[in-house]
Design a protein around this motif. Structure first.
Motif, PDB file in Angstrom:
ATOM      1  N   PRO A 330      24.782  38.924  31.844  1.00 18.98           N
ATOM      2  CA  PRO A 330      23.954  39.178  33.030  1.00 18.98           C
ATOM      3  C   PRO A 330      24.732  39.880  34.145  1.00 18.98           C
ATOM      4  CG  PRO A 330      23.638  36.941  32.239  1.00 18.98           C
ATOM      5  CD  PRO A 330      24.760  37.514  31.445  1.00 18.98           C
ATOM      6  N   LYS A 331      26.001  39.570  34.233  1.00 19.59           N
ATOM      7  CA  LYS A 331      26.902  40.243  35.164  1.00 19.59           C
ATOM      8  C   LYS A 331      28.287  40.191  34.557  1.00 19.59           C
ATOM      9  CE  LYS A 331      28.473  40.333  39.974  1.00 19.59           C
ATOM     10  NZ  LYS A 331      28.333  39.710  41.333  1.00 19.59           N
ATOM     11  N   LYS A 332      29.028  41.267  34.663  1.00 17.19           N
ATOM     12  CA  LYS A 332      30.393  41.248  34.163  1.00 17.19           C
ATOM     13  C   LYS A 332      31.263  42.105  35.066  1.00 17.19           C
ATOM     14  CE  LYS A 332      30.271  45.097  30.818  1.00 17.19           C
ATOM     15  NZ  LYS A 332      30.572  45.507  29.425  1.00 17.19           N
ATOM     16  N   ARG A 333      32.546  41.729  35.123  1.00 20.29           N
ATOM     17  CA  ARG A 333      33.484  42.496  35.951  1.00 20.29           C
ATOM     18  C   ARG A 333      34.893  42.261  35.423  1.00 20.29           C
ATOM     19  NH1 ARG A 333      33.744  44.000  41.567  1.00 20.29           N
ATOM     20  NH2 ARG A 333      35.460  45.520  41.629  1.00 20.29           N
ATOM     21  N   LEU A 334      35.662  43.325  35.342  1.00 20.50           N
ATOM     22  CA  LEU A 334      37.070  43.241  34.944  1.00 20.50           C
ATOM     23  C   LEU A 334      37.925  43.638  36.135  1.00 20.50           C
ATOM     24  CD1 LEU A 334      39.465  43.092  32.917  1.00 20.50           C
ATOM     25  CD2 LEU A 334      38.946  45.477  32.313  1.00 20.50           C
ATOM     26  N   PHE A 335      38.832  42.744  36.542  1.00 26.16           N
ATOM     27  CA  PHE A 335      39.773  43.016  37.624  1.00 26.16           C
ATOM     28  C   PHE A 335      41.157  43.198  37.011  1.00 26.16           C
ATOM     29  CE2 PHE A 335      36.417  40.297  39.253  1.00 26.16           C
ATOM     30  CZ  PHE A 335      36.030  40.938  40.428  1.00 26.16           C
ATOM     31  N   VAL A 336      41.723  44.376  37.137  1.00 25.91           N
ATOM     32  CA  VAL A 336      43.080  44.638  36.638  1.00 25.91           C
ATOM     33  C   VAL A 336      44.013  44.652  37.840  1.00 25.91           C
ATOM     34  CG1 VAL A 336      44.564  46.219  35.378  1.00 25.91           C
ATOM     35  CG2 VAL A 336      42.174  45.937  34.680  1.00 25.91           C
ATOM     36  N   MET A 337      44.966  43.729  37.845  1.00 23.52           N
ATOM     37  CA  MET A 337      45.795  43.472  39.011  1.00 23.52           C
ATOM     38  C   MET A 337      47.162  44.143  38.880  1.00 23.52           C
ATOM     39  SD  MET A 337      43.422  41.526  40.219  1.00 23.52           S
ATOM     40  CE  MET A 337      44.053  40.702  41.678  1.00 23.52           C
ATOM     41  N   GLU A 338      47.517  44.914  39.893  1.00 23.77           N
ATOM     42  CA  GLU A 338      48.849  45.505  39.967  1.00 23.77           C
ATOM     43  C   GLU A 338      49.877  44.407  40.264  1.00 23.77           C
ATOM     44  OE1 GLU A 338      49.556  48.620  39.401  1.00 23.77           O
ATOM     45  OE2 GLU A 338      47.536  49.500  39.377  1.00 23.77           O
ATOM     46  N   HIS A 339      51.138  44.683  39.926  1.00 29.74           N
ATOM     47  CA  HIS A 339      52.235  43.753  40.212  1.00 29.74           C
ATOM     48  C   HIS A 339      51.947  42.357  39.646  1.00 29.74           C
ATOM     49  CE1 HIS A 339      53.566  46.986  42.731  1.00 29.74           C
ATOM     50  NE2 HIS A 339      52.547  46.846  43.549  1.00 29.74           N
ATOM     51  N   ALA A 340      51.378  42.313  38.451  1.00 36.29           N
ATOM     52  CA  ALA A 340      51.081  41.042  37.797  1.00 36.29           C
ATOM     53  C   ALA A 340      51.190  41.235  36.296  1.00 36.29           C
ATOM     54  CB  ALA A 340      49.684  40.542  38.171  1.00 36.29           C
ATOM     55  N   ALA A 341      51.482  40.133  35.608  1.00 32.74           N
ATOM     56  CA  ALA A 341      51.553  40.145  34.147  1.00 32.74           C
ATOM     57  C   ALA A 341      50.590  39.086  33.612  1.00 32.74           C
ATOM     58  CB  ALA A 341      52.992  39.929  33.685  1.00 32.74           C
ATOM     59  N   HIS A 342      51.110  38.043  32.976  1.00 29.77           N
ATOM     60  CA  HIS A 342      50.252  37.074  32.297  1.00 29.77           C
ATOM     61  C   HIS A 342      49.727  35.981  33.219  1.00 29.77           C
ATOM     62  CE1 HIS A 342      48.571  35.055  28.864  1.00 29.77           C
ATOM     63  NE2 HIS A 342      49.354  34.001  28.974  1.00 29.77           N
ATOM     64  N   TYR A 343      50.464  35.660  34.278  1.00 36.93           N
ATOM     65  CA  TYR A 343      50.110  34.536  35.147  1.00 36.93           C
ATOM     66  C   TYR A 343      49.528  35.027  36.461  1.00 36.93           C
ATOM     67  CZ  TYR A 343      52.186  31.474  31.779  1.00 36.93           C
ATOM     68  OH  TYR A 343      52.435  30.788  30.625  1.00 36.93           O
ATOM     69  N   VAL A 344      48.396  35.685  36.365  1.00 35.08           N
ATOM     70  CA  VAL A 344      47.804  36.351  37.524  1.00 35.08           C
ATOM     71  C   VAL A 344      47.481  35.360  38.637  1.00 35.08           C
ATOM     72  CG1 VAL A 344      45.918  37.839  38.278  1.00 35.08           C
ATOM     73  CG2 VAL A 344      46.860  38.105  35.981  1.00 35.08           C
ATOM     74  N   VAL A 345      47.060  34.142  38.297  1.00 36.05           N
ATOM     75  CA  VAL A 345      46.624  33.210  39.336  1.00 36.05           C
ATOM     76  C   VAL A 345      47.752  32.799  40.276  1.00 36.05           C
ATOM     77  CG1 VAL A 345      44.660  32.253  38.091  1.00 36.05           C
ATOM     78  CG2 VAL A 345      46.914  31.214  37.804  1.00 36.05           C
ATOM     79  N   ASP A 346      48.995  32.787  39.799  1.00 38.11           N
ATOM     80  CA  ASP A 346      50.070  32.464  40.728  1.00 38.11           C
ATOM     81  C   ASP A 346      50.945  33.661  41.055  1.00 38.11           C
ATOM     82  OD1 ASP A 346      52.929  31.566  38.979  1.00 38.11           O
ATOM     83  OD2 ASP A 346      51.071  32.011  37.970  1.00 38.11           O
ATOM     84  N   GLU A 347      50.716  34.786  40.392  1.00 33.56           N
ATOM     85  CA  GLU A 347      51.406  36.013  40.770  1.00 33.56           C
ATOM     86  C   GLU A 347      50.668  36.715  41.911  1.00 33.56           C
ATOM     87  OE1 GLU A 347      53.349  37.655  36.659  1.00 33.56           O
ATOM     88  OE2 GLU A 347      51.178  37.530  36.743  1.00 33.56           O
ATOM     89  N   ALA A 348      49.348  36.594  41.915  1.00 37.87           N
ATOM     90  CA  ALA A 348      48.532  37.208  42.975  1.00 37.87           C
ATOM     91  C   ALA A 348      47.393  36.264  43.343  1.00 37.87           C
ATOM     92  CB  ALA A 348      47.992  38.552  42.513  1.00 37.87           C
ATOM     93  N   PRO A 349      47.699  35.021  43.757  1.00 35.88           N
ATOM     94  CA  PRO A 349      46.635  34.032  43.974  1.00 35.88           C
ATOM     95  C   PRO A 349      45.678  34.404  45.089  1.00 35.88           C
ATOM     96  CG  PRO A 349      48.719  33.215  44.830  1.00 35.88           C
ATOM     97  CD  PRO A 349      49.031  34.465  44.059  1.00 35.88           C
ATOM     98  N   GLY A 350      46.190  35.049  46.145  1.00 37.63           N
ATOM     99  CA  GLY A 350      45.322  35.436  47.246  1.00 37.63           C
ATOM    100  C   GLY A 350      44.346  36.525  46.854  1.00 37.63           C
TER     101      GLY A 350
END
Length: 365
Positions: A330-350
């Protein structure tokens, strides 16, 4: 496995932790005063007056399993975090990044069967052999427990790494119980993830000219191969994945154990057995993962969101991107984060929280 000692909660807390780690009192403290209790400082800073903070063991499919439910406002929607590994809990390191999320969600950290506090309290993996099907059944039961106990029609689910396989299967199996599914370090196919991750790690070694890495990685070829997953080869690949920054962006080591040792949620007994639980969980479940392939499942009846680090070679972003284009929701979105690898939630939590606030949180009333 995640968290970062670079991010202190406040300057004052950072000084207190540094003092405690050095085995001395904080700045300006008299020599005869007791040393700072870093765990207590963290617990005090993260107190949630008027909110919810429940650390407890609940019965899930015949085994007491530990969850921690935290949120600043009981009216906020629940977000269940399904950790990776297998057997690598997020609970003991969530203190390093989760607090701002608790203003928007009631966060639930769950130590799965074979992980962390659940492994410690059970004295092992539990009475049943660990299988992917059993772990998925546990995940469904945790969702049911949270909905019933806290009176919620639906919840959010976030799966990371190994937990993202369970999370995506949940999204397909029980879409009516979820506001949305959020995949971080999303795994898609056990064997394909290993094949592409190995190839990209070897390419990274060659670009860097790291002869030791090249030699070690070429020595385990073909990886993962057509048969059962070879655990010695898996360990060898992951060692170089970490060393070359494919696990944590810009880092060549895994800092989680020092972070775990500061967790207000973990006792010394929990810490003493955590690594053993992870090893036993990997030994039980890793050989089963090559058979898990979700590429044929492309129709979902709940919104799907993926967060991927540009440098993720553990669950390669290149695989996630291809899968994302094929799925329907129904809705989809892909966020590709710079300066991050596997642990996105604590590499770029904000940055992740900002996207969740804009795109995901409004899906709940």
């Amino acid at each position: 496995m995640n968290g970062s000692t670079r991010r202190s909660l406040t300057l004052g807390l950072g000084a207190a932790l540094a003092a405690a780690a050095a085995g001395r009192a904080g700045a300006g403290q008299a020599a005869d005063e007791a040393p700072v209790d870093a765990r207590k400082v963290i617990a005090d800073v993260q107190a949630l007056p008027g909110g919810i903070d429940e650390l407890k063991a609940v019965e899930i499919n015949g085994l007491k399993q530990w969850i921690h439910v935290r949120g600043a406002d009981r009216r906020n929607p629940i977000l269940l975090f399904i950790h990776g590994g297998p057997g690598s809990p997020m609970m003991p390191e969530a203190w390093s990044w989760e607090r701002p999320w608790e203003d928007l969600f009631t966060m639930v950290q769950w130590d799965q069967r074979g992980a962390g506090k659940t492994y410690a309290s059970a004295g092992g993996l539990g009475p049943q052999p660990l299988t992917v099907d059993l772990m998925l059944s546990d995940a469904k039961a945790v969702v049911a427990y949270l909905r019933q106990t806290y009176g919620r029609e639906k919840i959010f689910v976030l799966g990371h790494s190994w937990g993202s396989l369970l999370g995506l299967m949940l999204a397909h199996a029980i879409p009516d119980q979820l506001y949305a599914y959020i995949g971080v370090g999303q795994a898609v196919s056990g064997r394909l993830n290993e094949e592409v991750g190995y190839r990209e790690t070897l390419e990274a070694a060659r670009r860097k000219g790291d002869q030791a890495a090249i030699k070690a990685l070429e020595a385990i070829a073909p990886y993962p191969g057509a048969g059962p997953l070879d655990l010695e080869k898996l360990v060898a690949e992951r060692q170089w994945d970490v060393a070359l920054g494919g696990m944590r962006y810009g880092q060549d080591h895994a800092p989680e154990m020092p972070i775990w040792s500061l967790s207000p949620d973990y006792t010394e007994a929990d810490l003493a057995t955590a690594s053993k639980g992870e090893l036993e969980s990997v030994m039980a479940l890793a050989p089963q993962l090559p058979a898990v392939d979700l590429r044929s499942i492309v129709d979902y009846r709940c919104p799907i969101f993926f967060f991927a680090g540009v440098d993720d070679r553990t669950t390669p972003t290149s695989v996630v991107e291809r899968y994302f284009t094929s799925l329907r929701a129904p809705k989809k979105r892909l966020f590709v984060m710079e300066h991050a690898a596997h642990y996105v939630v604590d590499e770029a939590p904000g940055l992740v929280l900002l996207d969740l606030a804009r795109e995901v949180r409004p899906l709940a009333p």
